[in-house]
Structures are given as structure tokens and as C-alpha cells.
Design a protein around this motif. Sequence first.
Motif, PDB file in Angstrom:
ATOM      1  N   ARG A 189      41.378  15.616   5.557  1.00 36.20           N
ATOM      2  CA  ARG A 189      40.519  16.711   5.115  1.00 36.20           C
ATOM      3  C   ARG A 189      39.900  17.400   6.319  1.00 36.20           C
ATOM      4  O   ARG A 189      39.624  16.773   7.330  1.00 36.20           O
ATOM      5  CB  ARG A 189      39.427  16.197   4.171  1.00 36.20           C
ATOM      6  CG  ARG A 189      39.973  15.647   2.860  1.00 36.20           C
ATOM      7  CD  ARG A 189      38.866  15.212   1.905  1.00 36.20           C
ATOM      8  NE  ARG A 189      39.408  14.689   0.663  1.00 36.20           N
ATOM      9  CZ  ARG A 189      39.779  15.425  -0.376  1.00 36.20           C
ATOM     10  NH1 ARG A 189      39.621  16.746  -0.330  1.00 36.20           N
ATOM     11  NH2 ARG A 189      40.278  14.879  -1.453  1.00 36.20           N
ATOM     12  N   LEU A 190      39.697  18.694   6.182  1.00 33.06           N
ATOM     13  CA  LEU A 190      39.025  19.484   7.200  1.00 33.06           C
ATOM     14  C   LEU A 190      37.835  20.153   6.544  1.00 33.06           C
ATOM     15  O   LEU A 190      38.000  20.963   5.621  1.00 33.06           O
ATOM     16  CB  LEU A 190      39.972  20.533   7.796  1.00 33.06           C
ATOM     17  CG  LEU A 190      39.366  21.416   8.902  1.00 33.06           C
ATOM     18  CD1 LEU A 190      38.972  20.572  10.112  1.00 33.06           C
ATOM     19  CD2 LEU A 190      40.358  22.517   9.318  1.00 33.06           C
ATOM     20  N   ASP A 191      36.633  19.798   6.989  1.00 32.23           N
ATOM     21  CA  ASP A 191      35.392  20.277   6.362  1.00 32.23           C
ATOM     22  C   ASP A 191      35.423  20.070   4.856  1.00 32.23           C
ATOM     23  O   ASP A 191      34.997  20.927   4.070  1.00 32.23           O
ATOM     24  CB  ASP A 191      35.147  21.754   6.698  1.00 32.23           C
ATOM     25  CG  ASP A 191      34.790  21.968   8.166  1.00 32.23           C
ATOM     26  OD1 ASP A 191      34.375  20.994   8.816  1.00 32.23           O
ATOM     27  OD2 ASP A 191      34.932  23.110   8.639  1.00 32.23           O
ATOM     28  N   GLY A 192      35.959  18.915   4.448  1.00 30.51           N
ATOM     29  CA  GLY A 192      35.958  18.530   3.045  1.00 30.51           C
ATOM     30  C   GLY A 192      37.139  19.001   2.232  1.00 30.51           C
ATOM     31  O   GLY A 192      37.308  18.578   1.080  1.00 30.51           O
ATOM     32  N   GLN A 193      37.985  19.858   2.797  1.00 31.33           N
ATOM     33  CA  GLN A 193      39.130  20.390   2.062  1.00 31.33           C
ATOM     34  C   GLN A 193      40.418  19.723   2.511  1.00 31.33           C
ATOM     35  O   GLN A 193      40.649  19.540   3.711  1.00 31.33           O
ATOM     36  CB  GLN A 193      39.239  21.911   2.277  1.00 31.33           C
ATOM     37  CG  GLN A 193      38.016  22.685   1.824  1.00 31.33           C
ATOM     38  CD  GLN A 193      37.744  22.545   0.340  1.00 31.33           C
ATOM     39  OE1 GLN A 193      38.655  22.658  -0.484  1.00 31.33           O
ATOM     40  NE2 GLN A 193      36.480  22.303  -0.017  1.00 31.33           N
ATOM     41  N   ARG A 194      41.249  19.376   1.560  1.00 37.77           N
ATOM     42  CA  ARG A 194      42.536  18.749   1.864  1.00 37.77           C
ATOM     43  C   ARG A 194      43.340  19.666   2.779  1.00 37.77           C
ATOM     44  O   ARG A 194      43.394  20.880   2.577  1.00 37.77           O
ATOM     45  CB  ARG A 194      43.310  18.501   0.570  1.00 37.77           C
ATOM     46  CG  ARG A 194      44.570  17.689   0.733  1.00 37.77           C
ATOM     47  CD  ARG A 194      44.291  16.236   0.520  1.00 37.77           C
ATOM     48  NE  ARG A 194      45.535  15.453   0.522  1.00 37.77           N
ATOM     49  CZ  ARG A 194      45.640  14.227   0.058  1.00 37.77           C
ATOM     50  NH1 ARG A 194      44.570  13.640  -0.455  1.00 37.77           N
ATOM     51  NH2 ARG A 194      46.777  13.573   0.097  1.00 37.77           N
ATOM     52  N   VAL A 195      43.978  19.099   3.793  1.00 32.13           N
ATOM     53  CA  VAL A 195      44.683  19.915   4.768  1.00 32.13           C
ATOM     54  C   VAL A 195      45.927  19.192   5.270  1.00 32.13           C
ATOM     55  O   VAL A 195      45.932  17.968   5.426  1.00 32.13           O
ATOM     56  CB  VAL A 195      43.752  20.277   5.948  1.00 32.13           C
ATOM     57  CG1 VAL A 195      43.387  19.041   6.760  1.00 32.13           C
ATOM     58  CG2 VAL A 195      44.373  21.321   6.848  1.00 32.13           C
ATOM     59  N   GLU A 196      47.003  19.943   5.466  1.00 34.22           N
ATOM     60  CA  GLU A 196      48.199  19.416   6.119  1.00 34.22           C
ATOM     61  C   GLU A 196      48.282  19.889   7.557  1.00 34.22           C
ATOM     62  O   GLU A 196      48.675  19.137   8.452  1.00 34.22           O
ATOM     63  CB  GLU A 196      49.461  19.834   5.357  1.00 34.22           C
ATOM     64  CG  GLU A 196      49.558  19.202   3.972  1.00 34.22           C
ATOM     65  CD  GLU A 196      50.873  19.548   3.290  1.00 34.22           C
ATOM     66  OE1 GLU A 196      51.698  20.276   3.896  1.00 34.22           O
ATOM     67  OE2 GLU A 196      51.077  19.089   2.152  1.00 34.22           O
ATOM     68  N   ARG A 197      47.898  21.142   7.772  1.00 34.23           N
ATOM     69  CA  ARG A 197      47.768  21.668   9.127  1.00 34.23           C
ATOM     70  C   ARG A 197      46.827  22.867   9.080  1.00 34.23           C
ATOM     71  O   ARG A 197      46.774  23.590   8.086  1.00 34.23           O
ATOM     72  CB  ARG A 197      49.121  22.084   9.720  1.00 34.23           C
ATOM     73  CG  ARG A 197      49.813  23.188   8.974  1.00 34.23           C
ATOM     74  CD  ARG A 197      51.043  23.660   9.738  1.00 34.23           C
ATOM     75  NE  ARG A 197      51.632  24.837   9.118  1.00 34.23           N
ATOM     76  CZ  ARG A 197      52.514  25.645   9.701  1.00 34.23           C
ATOM     77  NH1 ARG A 197      52.905  25.373  10.942  1.00 34.23           N
ATOM     78  NH2 ARG A 197      52.992  26.690   9.090  1.00 34.23           N
ATOM     79  N   ALA A 198      46.083  23.046  10.160  1.00 32.76           N
ATOM     80  CA  ALA A 198      45.105  24.148  10.191  1.00 32.76           C
ATOM     81  C   ALA A 198      44.627  24.341  11.624  1.00 32.76           C
ATOM     82  O   ALA A 198      44.648  23.415  12.441  1.00 32.76           O
ATOM     83  CB  ALA A 198      43.917  23.862   9.284  1.00 32.76           C
ATOM     84  N   GLY A 199      44.196  25.576  11.932  1.00 31.55           N
ATOM     85  CA  GLY A 199      43.567  25.831  13.208  1.00 31.55           C
ATOM     86  C   GLY A 199      42.182  25.189  13.246  1.00 31.55           C
ATOM     87  O   GLY A 199      41.547  24.997  12.206  1.00 31.55           O
ATOM     88  N   LEU A 200      41.732  24.837  14.454  1.00 36.87           N
ATOM     89  CA  LEU A 200      40.440  24.189  14.621  1.00 36.87           C
ATOM     90  C   LEU A 200      39.485  25.080  15.398  1.00 36.87           C
ATOM     91  O   LEU A 200      39.886  25.732  16.360  1.00 36.87           O
ATOM     92  CB  LEU A 200      40.598  22.866  15.380  1.00 36.87           C
ATOM     93  CG  LEU A 200      41.196  21.684  14.622  1.00 36.87           C
ATOM     94  CD1 LEU A 200      41.457  20.529  15.585  1.00 36.87           C
ATOM     95  CD2 LEU A 200      40.279  21.240  13.487  1.00 36.87           C
ATOM     96  N   THR A 201      38.227  25.090  14.977  1.00 37.30           N
ATOM     97  CA  THR A 201      37.175  25.770  15.723  1.00 37.30           C
ATOM     98  C   THR A 201      36.057  24.779  16.020  1.00 37.30           C
ATOM     99  O   THR A 201      35.952  23.737  15.363  1.00 37.30           O
ATOM    100  CB  THR A 201      36.610  26.980  14.947  1.00 37.30           C
ATOM    101  OG1 THR A 201      36.094  26.523  13.685  1.00 37.30           O
ATOM    102  CG2 THR A 201      37.692  28.015  14.692  1.00 37.30           C
ATOM    103  N   ASP A 202      35.244  25.113  16.989  1.00 33.38           N
ATOM    104  CA  ASP A 202      34.179  24.224  17.438  1.00 33.38           C
ATOM    105  C   ASP A 202      33.270  23.808  16.280  1.00 33.38           C
ATOM    106  O   ASP A 202      32.826  24.643  15.496  1.00 33.38           O
ATOM    107  CB  ASP A 202      33.351  24.934  18.515  1.00 33.38           C
ATOM    108  CG  ASP A 202      32.198  24.086  19.006  1.00 33.38           C
ATOM    109  OD1 ASP A 202      32.438  22.941  19.406  1.00 33.38           O
ATOM    110  OD2 ASP A 202      31.053  24.561  18.976  1.00 33.38           O
TER     111      ASP A 202
END
Length: 246
Positions: A189-202
Motif C-alpha cells: 500500500r502507498l498512503d493506504g491505497q493498494r499499489v502495484e507500482r507508483a511514483g514516489l514523492t517526499d
Amino acid sequence: MGLLDSFEKGLERAVNGAFAKTFRSGIQPVEIASALRREMDTRAAVVSRERILAPNSYAVRLSTADADRMRTLGPSLYDELRAIVQKHASSQGYSFSGPLVIDVQPSEQVSTGTIDVTSSAVEGQVSWQAVLDINGRRHTITRARTVIGRGSDADITISDAGTSRRHVEVLWDGERGMVRDLGSTNGSRLDGQRVERAGLTDGQTITIGRTDIVFRVIASASAQAARLPGGDDATQIINEFHGGRR
């Protein structure tokens, strides 16, 4: 308003709230923030009608006992101090000649409960360093592709039965970050949302199992940004994700 003006009241709320800790004696985090503000205001210089230059490098010297107590706060201390100093500079219209650096150092010449702050304006090219904060420990990203999981072959091994041996991968090309799930059993998860791939920010949080991984990007002074092993490969993958855009 007594001993603290409204700005320092704001610092007290922001810093003490972020650390969620209080000390019964000795230096408080808010006192360091206030000392940095005073040093910045004192040393700021008007260089033109449009520009007020403030020091960008600060050395905070504390007694050994106070410095040891501050060290227990971990990376959060530096993150919050930089954020507060940057916010104050913006509110006053100050600019810096290089990246903002704050260093807290122990000194036998400083008495317990006192602060000694010195500053300077240091020119330098800004390079960006990516780090991962996991369970109170900061991991500096030293390669373009960093695998995280519970297996011994992962670049960062975590003790979490809810994670796969090679659970997630963080890519960093020196400017941009990306996260990819490596086919894990329980997902990421990224910020609580399911994710397979995503860009990252600080400041974004990757969650695998019960473990939170905070991705941060920190400015540092460097004549030349370091090349990470596998950097070209990471750049290609990130470019493909963003449709070829830098």
C-alpha cells in the motif's frame, strides 16, 4: 505574550507535537528551533532590493547530556527543524545560497541547558539523497534498486511475518523515486491505497505487512551528484512509467 511570542508558541506546538515526547529538564526541541530562528534573523543580510540572504549552514552545539537526549528523537529531530527553519525563511522573504544544513553536535564547552548556535552561508550545488525511515531507523539509499522484505537476500531485511521474502522494490535515479510490488503474497500500500507500482514523492508511506516505510528526499551540498549502481536501468523503468517524461 510573556516569554514566548506568537511565533515561538507555534514552534512549541509544532515541534513538541511532532516528537510526542517531553523532557523534564535540560534543552527542549522548541528551544533549538527558537535559537535557530534568532541566529537566522541576526545574520540575515540585505544584498539587493529583492534579496535578503540568510545563512544556510547551522551548527547547534549542546552539552553531551543534552545532545544524547536529542539523539533519542532520531531523524525526526532534523526533519522537523529543517521544516521549521525553511518555513520561517519563507515567511521573512529570506533566500539561501545553498541547501539548508542543520547539525546538532555535543560539546564539552557547552553547559547543560544552554545552546550555542553558529552559522555560515555555504555555496554549493544541490544534490538529492533518498532515504527510507523504517521502525525508527533511517536507511540511506545507496543503489538505484533497493529490495525490501523479510528474506536475507533483500537489500533491507525486516522482521515482519506479514511480508514476503522479496516484497517491494524502491527505485531511485538521483531525482525521482518509484515503488514496485514484487508479486508479494499480501500486497503493498502507498498512503493506504493498494499499489502495484507508483511514483514516489517526499513523505509518502509504503506499507508492507505491518511495517510502514517512509520515503524521504533530503537536499545536500555536493559538487556532483553521485552515480548509483544500476542508475541507468532505474531511470529507464521510471521513464517508462511516466511515459518517457523527465
